[in-house]
Design an enzyme around this catalytic site. Structure first.
Site, PDB file in Angstrom:
ATOM      1  CG  ASP A  29      -2.070   0.973   1.094  1.00 18.59           C
ATOM      2  OD1 ASP A  29      -3.224   0.534   0.989  1.00 18.59           O
ATOM      3  OD2 ASP A  29      -1.804   2.203   1.082  1.00 18.59           O
ATOM      4  CB  ILE A  30       0.792   4.278  -2.146  1.00 11.28           C
ATOM      5  CG1 ILE A  30       1.880   5.195  -2.694  1.00 11.28           C
ATOM      6  CG2 ILE A  30      -0.487   5.043  -1.825  1.00 11.28           C
ATOM      7  CD1 ILE A  30       1.549   5.766  -4.070  1.00 11.28           C
ATOM      8  CG  ASN A  86     -12.324  -0.611   3.828  1.00 12.37           C
ATOM      9  OD1 ASN A  86     -12.649  -1.126   4.890  1.00 12.37           O
ATOM     10  ND2 ASN A  86     -11.162  -0.003   3.660  1.00 12.37           N
ATOM     11  CB  VAL A  95      -9.167   2.046  -5.026  1.00 17.81           C
ATOM     12  CG1 VAL A  95      -8.840   1.498  -6.413  1.00 17.81           C
ATOM     13  CG2 VAL A  95      -8.153   3.124  -4.630  1.00 17.81           C
ATOM     14  CG  HIS A  99      -8.692  -2.849  -2.461  1.00 12.74           C
ATOM     15  ND1 HIS A  99      -9.582  -2.135  -3.230  1.00 12.74           N
ATOM     16  CD2 HIS A  99      -8.590  -2.163  -1.296  1.00 12.74           C
ATOM     17  CE1 HIS A  99      -9.980  -1.064  -2.567  1.00 12.74           C
ATOM     18  NE2 HIS A  99      -9.402  -1.062  -1.384  1.00 12.74           N
ATOM     19  CG  MET A 100      -8.024  -9.218   1.835  1.00 14.18           C
ATOM     20  SD  MET A 100      -8.220 -11.009   1.771  1.00 14.18           S
ATOM     21  CE  MET A 100      -9.950 -11.142   1.355  1.00 14.18           C
ATOM     22  CG  HIS A 101      -6.948  -2.824   3.074  1.00 12.75           C
ATOM     23  ND1 HIS A 101      -6.203  -1.674   2.932  1.00 12.75           N
ATOM     24  CD2 HIS A 101      -8.156  -2.567   2.509  1.00 12.75           C
ATOM     25  CE1 HIS A 101      -6.935  -0.743   2.317  1.00 12.75           C
ATOM     26  NE2 HIS A 101      -8.126  -1.268   2.042  1.00 12.75           N
TER      27      HIS A 101
HETATM   28  P1  AMP Z   1      -9.768   1.509   0.272  1.00 11.91           P
HETATM   29  O1  AMP Z   1      -9.859   2.800   1.022  1.00 11.91           O
HETATM   30  O2  AMP Z   1     -10.199   0.308   1.044  1.00 11.91           O
HETATM   31  O3  AMP Z   1     -10.462   1.602  -1.089  1.00 11.91           O
HETATM   32  O4  AMP Z   1      -8.226   1.267   0.012  1.00 11.91           O
HETATM   33  C1  AMP Z   1      -7.523   1.835  -1.040  1.00 11.91           C
HETATM   34  C2  AMP Z   1      -6.066   1.745  -0.678  1.00 11.91           C
HETATM   35  O5  AMP Z   1      -5.299   1.951  -1.859  1.00 11.91           O
HETATM   36  C3  AMP Z   1      -5.595   2.796   0.323  1.00 11.91           C
HETATM   37  O6  AMP Z   1      -5.067   2.126   1.481  1.00 11.91           O
HETATM   38  C4  AMP Z   1      -4.519   3.581  -0.424  1.00 11.91           C
HETATM   39  O7  AMP Z   1      -3.447   3.980   0.399  1.00 11.91           O
HETATM   40  C5  AMP Z   1      -4.104   2.595  -1.498  1.00 11.91           C
HETATM   41  N1  AMP Z   1      -3.554   3.173  -2.718  1.00 11.91           N
HETATM   42  C6  AMP Z   1      -4.042   4.213  -3.430  1.00 11.91           C
HETATM   43  N2  AMP Z   1      -3.283   4.440  -4.508  1.00 11.91           N
HETATM   44  C7  AMP Z   1      -2.295   3.510  -4.496  1.00 11.91           C
HETATM   45  C8  AMP Z   1      -1.182   3.215  -5.350  1.00 11.91           C
HETATM   46  N3  AMP Z   1      -0.935   3.922  -6.455  1.00 11.91           N
HETATM   47  N4  AMP Z   1      -0.359   2.193  -5.008  1.00 11.91           N
HETATM   48  C9  AMP Z   1      -0.595   1.478  -3.887  1.00 11.91           C
HETATM   49  N5  AMP Z   1      -1.636   1.685  -3.056  1.00 11.91           N
HETATM   50  C10 AMP Z   1      -2.465   2.691  -3.349  1.00 11.91           C
END
Ligand code: AMP
Ligand code: ZN
Length: 113
Positions: A29-30, A86, A95, A99-101
């Protein structure tokens, strides 16, 4: 395709990839919220948890299985970790490609904020 995570899958934008197979990609994660914070995504674009169809159940299992494998490889499987998906605005989704954190390396509280 405007989707950020599809662009990562297609190598149109860079990411720190930690795992890849035919179905799944995982990357750091960024903006990490734990010592380990990785995102595990299907290569197939699915916008939200609400959009998963019955034919895609194996794919979702793969996300979970990959999370457990990554946790083992990184040495925090036995200590414990958290996986989170989420969904939509009130769930905190930002996003719209599922995606699974995978969160590890510290203790997590419950209930979630
Ligand atoms: P969510 O809020 O559950 O949709 O999670 C989206 C996640 O994507 C967040 O934790 C962000 O920090 C992560 N994110 C957004 N852009 C990028 C990227 N370019 N590379 C890696 N992670 C990202
Ligand atoms: Zn996508």
């Amino acid at each position: 395709m405007e989707c950020l995570f599809c662009k990562i899958i297609n190598r149109e934008i860079p990411a720190d990839i930690v795992y890849e197979d035919d179905h799944v990609l995982a990357f750091n994660d960024i903006s990490p919220t734990a010592p380990t914070h990785q995102l595990i995504i299907p290569k197939k674009h699915i916008a939200t948890l609400n959009d998963i169809e019955e034919g895609e159940l194996a794919l979702i299992g793969r996300l979970q299985f990959t999370a457990a494998q990554l946790a083992r490889q990184q040495g925090f499987a036995d200590d414990g970790y958290r996986v989170v998906m989420n969904c939509n605005e009130k769930g905190g989704q930002t996003v719209y490609h599922i995606h699974m954190h995978l969160l590890g390396g510290r203790a997590f509280t419950w209930p979630a904020g």
